[in-house]
Design a protein around this motif. Structure first.
Motif, PDB file in Angstrom:
ATOM      1  N   ASP A 101       0.793  -1.085   0.099  1.00 38.18           N
ATOM      2  CA  ASP A 101      -0.089  -0.087   0.134  1.00 38.18           C
ATOM      3  C   ASP A 101       0.930   1.371  -0.156  1.00 38.18           C
ATOM      4  O   ASP A 101       0.362   2.272  -0.599  1.00 38.18           O
ATOM      5  CB  ASP A 101      -0.957   0.010   1.100  1.00 38.18           C
ATOM      6  CG  ASP A 101      -2.157  -0.957   0.967  1.00 38.18           C
ATOM      7  OD1 ASP A 101      -2.588  -1.412  -0.120  1.00 38.18           O
ATOM      8  OD2 ASP A 101      -2.831  -1.179   2.080  1.00 38.18           O
ATOM      9  N   TYR A 102       1.984   1.050   0.715  1.00 37.12           N
ATOM     10  CA  TYR A 102       2.907   2.579   0.910  1.00 37.12           C
ATOM     11  C   TYR A 102       4.119   2.326   0.233  1.00 37.12           C
ATOM     12  O   TYR A 102       5.085   3.018   0.681  1.00 37.12           O
ATOM     13  CB  TYR A 102       3.077   2.806   2.331  1.00 37.12           C
ATOM     14  CG  TYR A 102       1.682   2.955   3.179  1.00 37.12           C
ATOM     15  CD1 TYR A 102       0.655   3.840   2.725  1.00 37.12           C
ATOM     16  CD2 TYR A 102       1.063   1.856   4.169  1.00 37.12           C
ATOM     17  CE1 TYR A 102      -0.493   4.062   3.609  1.00 37.12           C
ATOM     18  CE2 TYR A 102      -0.057   2.029   4.592  1.00 37.12           C
ATOM     19  CZ  TYR A 102      -0.811   2.925   4.471  1.00 37.12           C
ATOM     20  OH  TYR A 102      -2.207   3.135   4.994  1.00 37.12           O
ATOM     21  N   ALA A 103       4.330   1.634  -0.601  1.00 35.92           N
ATOM     22  CA  ALA A 103       5.469   1.542  -1.435  1.00 35.92           C
ATOM     23  C   ALA A 103       5.165   1.585  -2.936  1.00 35.92           C
ATOM     24  O   ALA A 103       4.219   1.519  -3.475  1.00 35.92           O
ATOM     25  CB  ALA A 103       6.216   0.231  -1.295  1.00 35.92           C
ATOM     26  N   GLN A 104       6.086   2.492  -3.736  1.00 27.37           N
ATOM     27  CA  GLN A 104       6.071   2.734  -4.973  1.00 27.37           C
ATOM     28  C   GLN A 104       5.794   1.413  -5.976  1.00 27.37           C
ATOM     29  O   GLN A 104       6.572   0.655  -5.452  1.00 27.37           O
ATOM     30  CB  GLN A 104       7.073   3.604  -5.644  1.00 27.37           C
ATOM     31  CG  GLN A 104       7.293   5.082  -5.217  1.00 27.37           C
ATOM     32  CD  GLN A 104       8.127   5.834  -5.850  1.00 27.37           C
ATOM     33  OE1 GLN A 104       9.205   5.357  -6.352  1.00 27.37           O
ATOM     34  NE2 GLN A 104       8.403   7.275  -5.171  1.00 27.37           N
ATOM     35  N   SER A 105       5.145   1.380  -6.852  1.00 29.27           N
ATOM     36  CA  SER A 105       4.739   0.268  -7.677  1.00 29.27           C
ATOM     37  C   SER A 105       5.895  -0.497  -8.037  1.00 29.27           C
ATOM     38  O   SER A 105       6.269  -1.825  -8.080  1.00 29.27           O
ATOM     39  CB  SER A 105       3.961   0.494  -8.925  1.00 29.27           C
ATOM     40  OG  SER A 105       2.713   1.019  -8.347  1.00 29.27           O
ATOM     41  N   GLU A 106       7.174   0.265  -8.585  1.00 31.56           N
ATOM     42  CA  GLU A 106       8.425  -0.274  -9.175  1.00 31.56           C
ATOM     43  C   GLU A 106       9.163  -1.067  -8.059  1.00 31.56           C
ATOM     44  O   GLU A 106      10.178  -1.744  -8.450  1.00 31.56           O
ATOM     45  CB  GLU A 106       9.046   0.785 -10.026  1.00 31.56           C
ATOM     46  CG  GLU A 106       9.611   1.764  -9.276  1.00 31.56           C
ATOM     47  CD  GLU A 106       8.862   3.015  -9.052  1.00 31.56           C
ATOM     48  OE1 GLU A 106       9.124   3.998  -8.771  1.00 31.56           O
ATOM     49  OE2 GLU A 106       7.431   2.801  -9.529  1.00 31.56           O
ATOM     50  N   ASN A 107       8.745  -0.477  -6.943  1.00 34.37           N
ATOM     51  CA  ASN A 107       9.794  -1.172  -5.814  1.00 34.37           C
ATOM     52  C   ASN A 107       9.178  -1.952  -4.864  1.00 34.37           C
ATOM     53  O   ASN A 107       9.761  -2.680  -3.938  1.00 34.37           O
ATOM     54  CB  ASN A 107      10.209   0.016  -4.720  1.00 34.37           C
ATOM     55  CG  ASN A 107      10.856   1.123  -5.415  1.00 34.37           C
ATOM     56  OD1 ASN A 107      11.822   0.760  -6.282  1.00 34.37           O
ATOM     57  ND2 ASN A 107      11.058   2.446  -5.191  1.00 34.37           N
ATOM     58  N   ALA A 108       7.699  -2.101  -5.109  1.00 32.94           N
ATOM     59  CA  ALA A 108       6.994  -3.107  -4.172  1.00 32.94           C
ATOM     60  C   ALA A 108       7.560  -4.610  -4.280  1.00 32.94           C
ATOM     61  O   ALA A 108       7.619  -5.301  -3.334  1.00 32.94           O
ATOM     62  CB  ALA A 108       5.456  -2.997  -4.654  1.00 32.94           C
ATOM     63  N   ALA A 109       7.670  -4.938  -5.682  1.00 32.27           N
ATOM     64  CA  ALA A 109       8.270  -6.398  -5.828  1.00 32.27           C
ATOM     65  C   ALA A 109       9.376  -6.559  -5.379  1.00 32.27           C
ATOM     66  O   ALA A 109       9.686  -7.570  -4.717  1.00 32.27           O
ATOM     67  CB  ALA A 109       8.535  -6.680  -7.275  1.00 32.27           C
ATOM     68  N   LEU A 110      10.491  -5.271  -5.234  1.00 32.33           N
ATOM     69  CA  LEU A 110      11.839  -5.706  -4.590  1.00 32.33           C
ATOM     70  C   LEU A 110      11.470  -5.874  -3.035  1.00 32.33           C
ATOM     71  O   LEU A 110      12.203  -6.564  -2.151  1.00 32.33           O
ATOM     72  CB  LEU A 110      12.690  -4.668  -5.093  1.00 32.33           C
ATOM     73  CG  LEU A 110      13.820  -4.501  -4.104  1.00 32.33           C
ATOM     74  CD1 LEU A 110      14.847  -5.830  -4.809  1.00 32.33           C
ATOM     75  CD2 LEU A 110      14.906  -3.299  -4.656  1.00 32.33           C
ATOM     76  N   TYR A 111      10.603  -5.002  -2.425  1.00 32.92           N
ATOM     77  CA  TYR A 111      10.446  -5.102  -0.814  1.00 32.92           C
ATOM     78  C   TYR A 111       9.940  -6.482  -0.687  1.00 32.92           C
ATOM     79  O   TYR A 111      10.291  -7.088   0.402  1.00 32.92           O
ATOM     80  CB  TYR A 111       9.634  -3.936  -0.592  1.00 32.92           C
ATOM     81  CG  TYR A 111      10.128  -2.495  -0.687  1.00 32.92           C
ATOM     82  CD1 TYR A 111      11.632  -2.357  -0.822  1.00 32.92           C
ATOM     83  CD2 TYR A 111       9.557  -1.401  -1.040  1.00 32.92           C
ATOM     84  CE1 TYR A 111      12.157  -0.882  -1.218  1.00 32.92           C
ATOM     85  CE2 TYR A 111       9.953   0.022  -1.040  1.00 32.92           C
ATOM     86  CZ  TYR A 111      11.332  -0.156  -1.120  1.00 32.92           C
ATOM     87  OH  TYR A 111      11.757   1.404  -1.313  1.00 32.92           O
ATOM     88  N   ILE A 112       8.879  -7.013  -1.334  1.00 31.51           N
ATOM     89  CA  ILE A 112       8.066  -8.039  -1.005  1.00 31.51           C
ATOM     90  C   ILE A 112       9.283  -9.150  -1.156  1.00 31.51           C
ATOM     91  O   ILE A 112       9.234 -10.064  -0.317  1.00 31.51           O
ATOM     92  CB  ILE A 112       6.964  -8.376  -2.135  1.00 31.51           C
ATOM     93  CG1 ILE A 112       5.838  -7.417  -1.632  1.00 31.51           C
ATOM     94  CG2 ILE A 112       6.533 -10.020  -1.804  1.00 31.51           C
ATOM     95  CD1 ILE A 112       4.718  -7.402  -2.564  1.00 31.51           C
ATOM     96  N   GLY A 113      10.073  -8.931  -2.094  1.00 30.45           N
ATOM     97  CA  GLY A 113      11.474 -10.247  -2.405  1.00 30.45           C
ATOM     98  C   GLY A 113      11.983 -10.159  -0.968  1.00 30.45           C
ATOM     99  O   GLY A 113      12.353 -11.085  -0.757  1.00 30.45           O
ATOM    100  N   CYS A 114      12.386  -8.954  -0.541  1.00 27.79           N
ATOM    101  CA  CYS A 114      13.182  -8.947   0.683  1.00 27.79           C
ATOM    102  C   CYS A 114      12.817  -9.544   1.730  1.00 27.79           C
ATOM    103  O   CYS A 114      13.226 -10.362   2.535  1.00 27.79           O
ATOM    104  CB  CYS A 114      13.554  -7.430   0.899  1.00 27.79           C
ATOM    105  SG  CYS A 114      14.669  -6.642  -0.237  1.00 27.79           S
TER     106      CYS A 114
END
Length: 549
Positions: A101-114
């Motif tokens: 919800d609070y991450a930019q779309s292009e960074n969400a996948a990387l954050y979820i991967g982390c």
């Protein structure tokens, strides 16, 4: 989960951590409520230089039957797991939806991967902690006569739960200080004023209907249930497979899983997230990527069938007393007819001829020297049957080690295991992104909650049960409790073990859709096992030697 997404998500996660901590402490309680663990062994803990065993004795003192008093200990384990399950439920769904919800779309996948990577790193420390606890005897400080490689060894299982509970308790602290919401990114719209945020009770059924009517979500749910069945079966029993098939100790098997296999999974999930960000994969790209890696990993796993080892040589179980392989199992032979040996005990000794025997009595030993782990059994008549030029006919406590050929295959097994785990886990993060992108933004928490519930219920619960039942069907020698009843398996048919596990993974999809036939087969196997056990117990109670044989 659905209503929790509309409340303070970090604090709900903190409460979940507290419940998990309390449940973990509860699981360790049985160790402090029951007495010390007793080992049936023919080896004396006293320091006597020599001793002559009576020729018609099992060489061990039969312990009296002590029934368990008070409440059954399994209740503590059951309640602890229930609390841990309740506490674990909001962590992943609410956490991932909070990030998305609070991450930019292009960074969400990387954050979820982390996040997914860190969630996999956790089991690394779990396996390492399990390896350490497996080296420590369950009753810390007590002197025992067996080694960690013995099938009767019980490690300090409770110590790991105490440490894990304390860590989980401390992890709840930072979640209390996180805000309910963060600044909304510019590429996302605030959905806080939509009708779904107004009515908490009347919109649940329409939301659930909308979610279950999404064909992409339902298809993904079915696929992940199948994958989680094989994954949980692998994680649960792979250390046991390494222990039984390649002759490794439980401590080393857990260490290898934690240091080699699980990090490969974590690296694969992180790499999958990086690949999605770099190549900007959409929903279709993520689906194709996840499917391709899963298919390639499955084909690589077929090579495990070529990396098998022969069964360890145990007289009367896998080989005859003359050292030849045979199908019919009989623990009695001419060399041990003069001793009143029990077929129920498991106190293995290794003969100098390289063959293991179920007990010193069944090896025909009539004397022993030394004490504890340094005991040497002498004048073992059964050793002469398998050796054309018998030496001193001595045996030492414990099973004989595996052959050198098995040790040479083991590194290749580990390498292939790491490679296949890495490739399969590459699709983990794209799969999660596919899940959160194929549904409406306001339904993400509910979708992740149902996904977690489905995988826990339809994979986390049944997979260890039917995998365990299939593995138990390959048992060659069961242990027995002091007061009667079947105990743990002491030795498996490793060839059947390997093929049965492979066939289970191969037919997993058909087993889920046609579960009734599979369950009936398992019931028949269990019924046959019970009848065989009752027959063995009846033979042990019969004093007539002719009828006994």
């Amino acid at each position: 989960i659905y209503f929790g997404a509309k409340l303070h998500r970090p604090k709900i996660i903190a409460v979940g951590c507290l419940l998990m901590s309390f449940g973990t402490f509860l699981i360790a309680m049985p160790h402090f409520l029951i007495g010390s663990y007793k080992i049936e062994t023919s080896v004396r803990p006293s320091v006597n230089s020599s001793n002559t065993l009576p020729p018609c004795s099992s060489g061990s003192t039969v312990a009296g039957c002590e029934r368990d008093s008070s409440v059954s200990m399994w209740i503590y384990v059951f309640l602890g797991n229930v609390l841990r399950g309740i506490g674990e439920t909001p962590v992943q769904p609410l956490g991932i939806s909070y990030i998305d919800d609070y991450a930019q779309s292009e960074n969400a996948a990387l954050y979820i991967g982390c996040v997914q990577t860190i969630s996999v790193i956790g089991p690394v420390f779990g396996y390492l902690l399990g390896s350490l606890c497996a080296k420590i005897y369950v009753d810390i400080g007590q002197t025992v006569t067996i080694t960690p490689g013995d099938a009767r060894w019980v490690g300090a299982w409770w110590l790991g739960y105490i440490i894990a509970g304390a860590i989980t308790l401390m992890s709840a602290i930072p979640f209390w200080f996180l805000p309910k919401s963060l600044p909304m990114p510019l590429d996302k719209h605030d959905t806080s004023c939509t009708p779904e945020w107004i009515l908490l009770s009347t919109d649940f059924v329409p939301a659930l209907k909308s979610l279950l009517g999404n064909p992409v979500y339902i298809l993904y749910l079915c696929v992940t249930i199948i994958q989680f069945n094989s994954l949980i079966g692998m994680v649960t029993y792979k250390p046991k497979y390494i222990e039984q098939h390649y002759g490794q100790s439980a401590s080393k098997a857990n260490f290898l899983m934690g240091m080699i296999n699980i990090p490969a999974v974590a690296l694969g999930m992180f790499t999958g997230g990086v690949a999605m960000k770099k190549y900007k994969l959409g929903i279709m790209g993520a689906a194709k990527f996840a499917f391709g890696t899963s298919l390639l990993g499955y084909f690589l796993s077929l090579f495990f069938l070529a990396m098998g080892c022969e069964n360890s040589k145990v007289a009367g179980i896998t080989v005859s007393y003359t050292g030849l392989s045979y199908q019919e199992r009989s623990l009695f032979s001419d060399c041990n007819l003069g001793c009143l040996c029990s077929r129920r005990e498991w106190d293995p000794v290794c003969g100098e001829n390289g063959i293991s025997y179920v007990s010193p009595c069944l090896a025909g030993c009539t004397s022993s020297t030394g004490s504890a782990r340094n005991t040497v059994f002498g004048n073992c008549r059964c050793l002469a049957l398998a050796d054309a030029q018998p030496g001193n006919l001595t045996a030492t406590p414990g099973q004989c080690p595996r052959r050198d050929s098995c040790d040479k295959i083991f590194p290749y097994f580990l390498a292939l295991s790491v490679l296949s785990s890495f490739i399969i886990s590459l699709g983990g993060t794209p799969g999660f992104v596919l899940l959160v992108r194929c549904i409406k933004p306001e339904l993400k928490s509910l979708a992740l909650g149902i996904h977690t519930l489905a995988t826990r219920t339809l994979a986390g619960i049944p997979a260890p049960i039917y995998f365990g039942a299939i593995i138990d069907s390959t048992c060659l020698k069961w242990g027995y409790k002091t007061c009667g009843g079947r105990g743990a398996c002491r030795i498996y048919n490793t060839s059947a073990y390997r093929w049965d596990i492979f066939k289970t993974l191969k037919h997993l999809k058909s087993a889920l859709t046609n579960g009734s036939a599979e369950l009936e087969a398992l019931k028949k196997e269990e019924s046959n096992s019970i009848h065989c056990e009752q027959f063995i117990l009846a033979l042990d109670r019969n004093p007539d030697r002719e009828t006994h044989l």
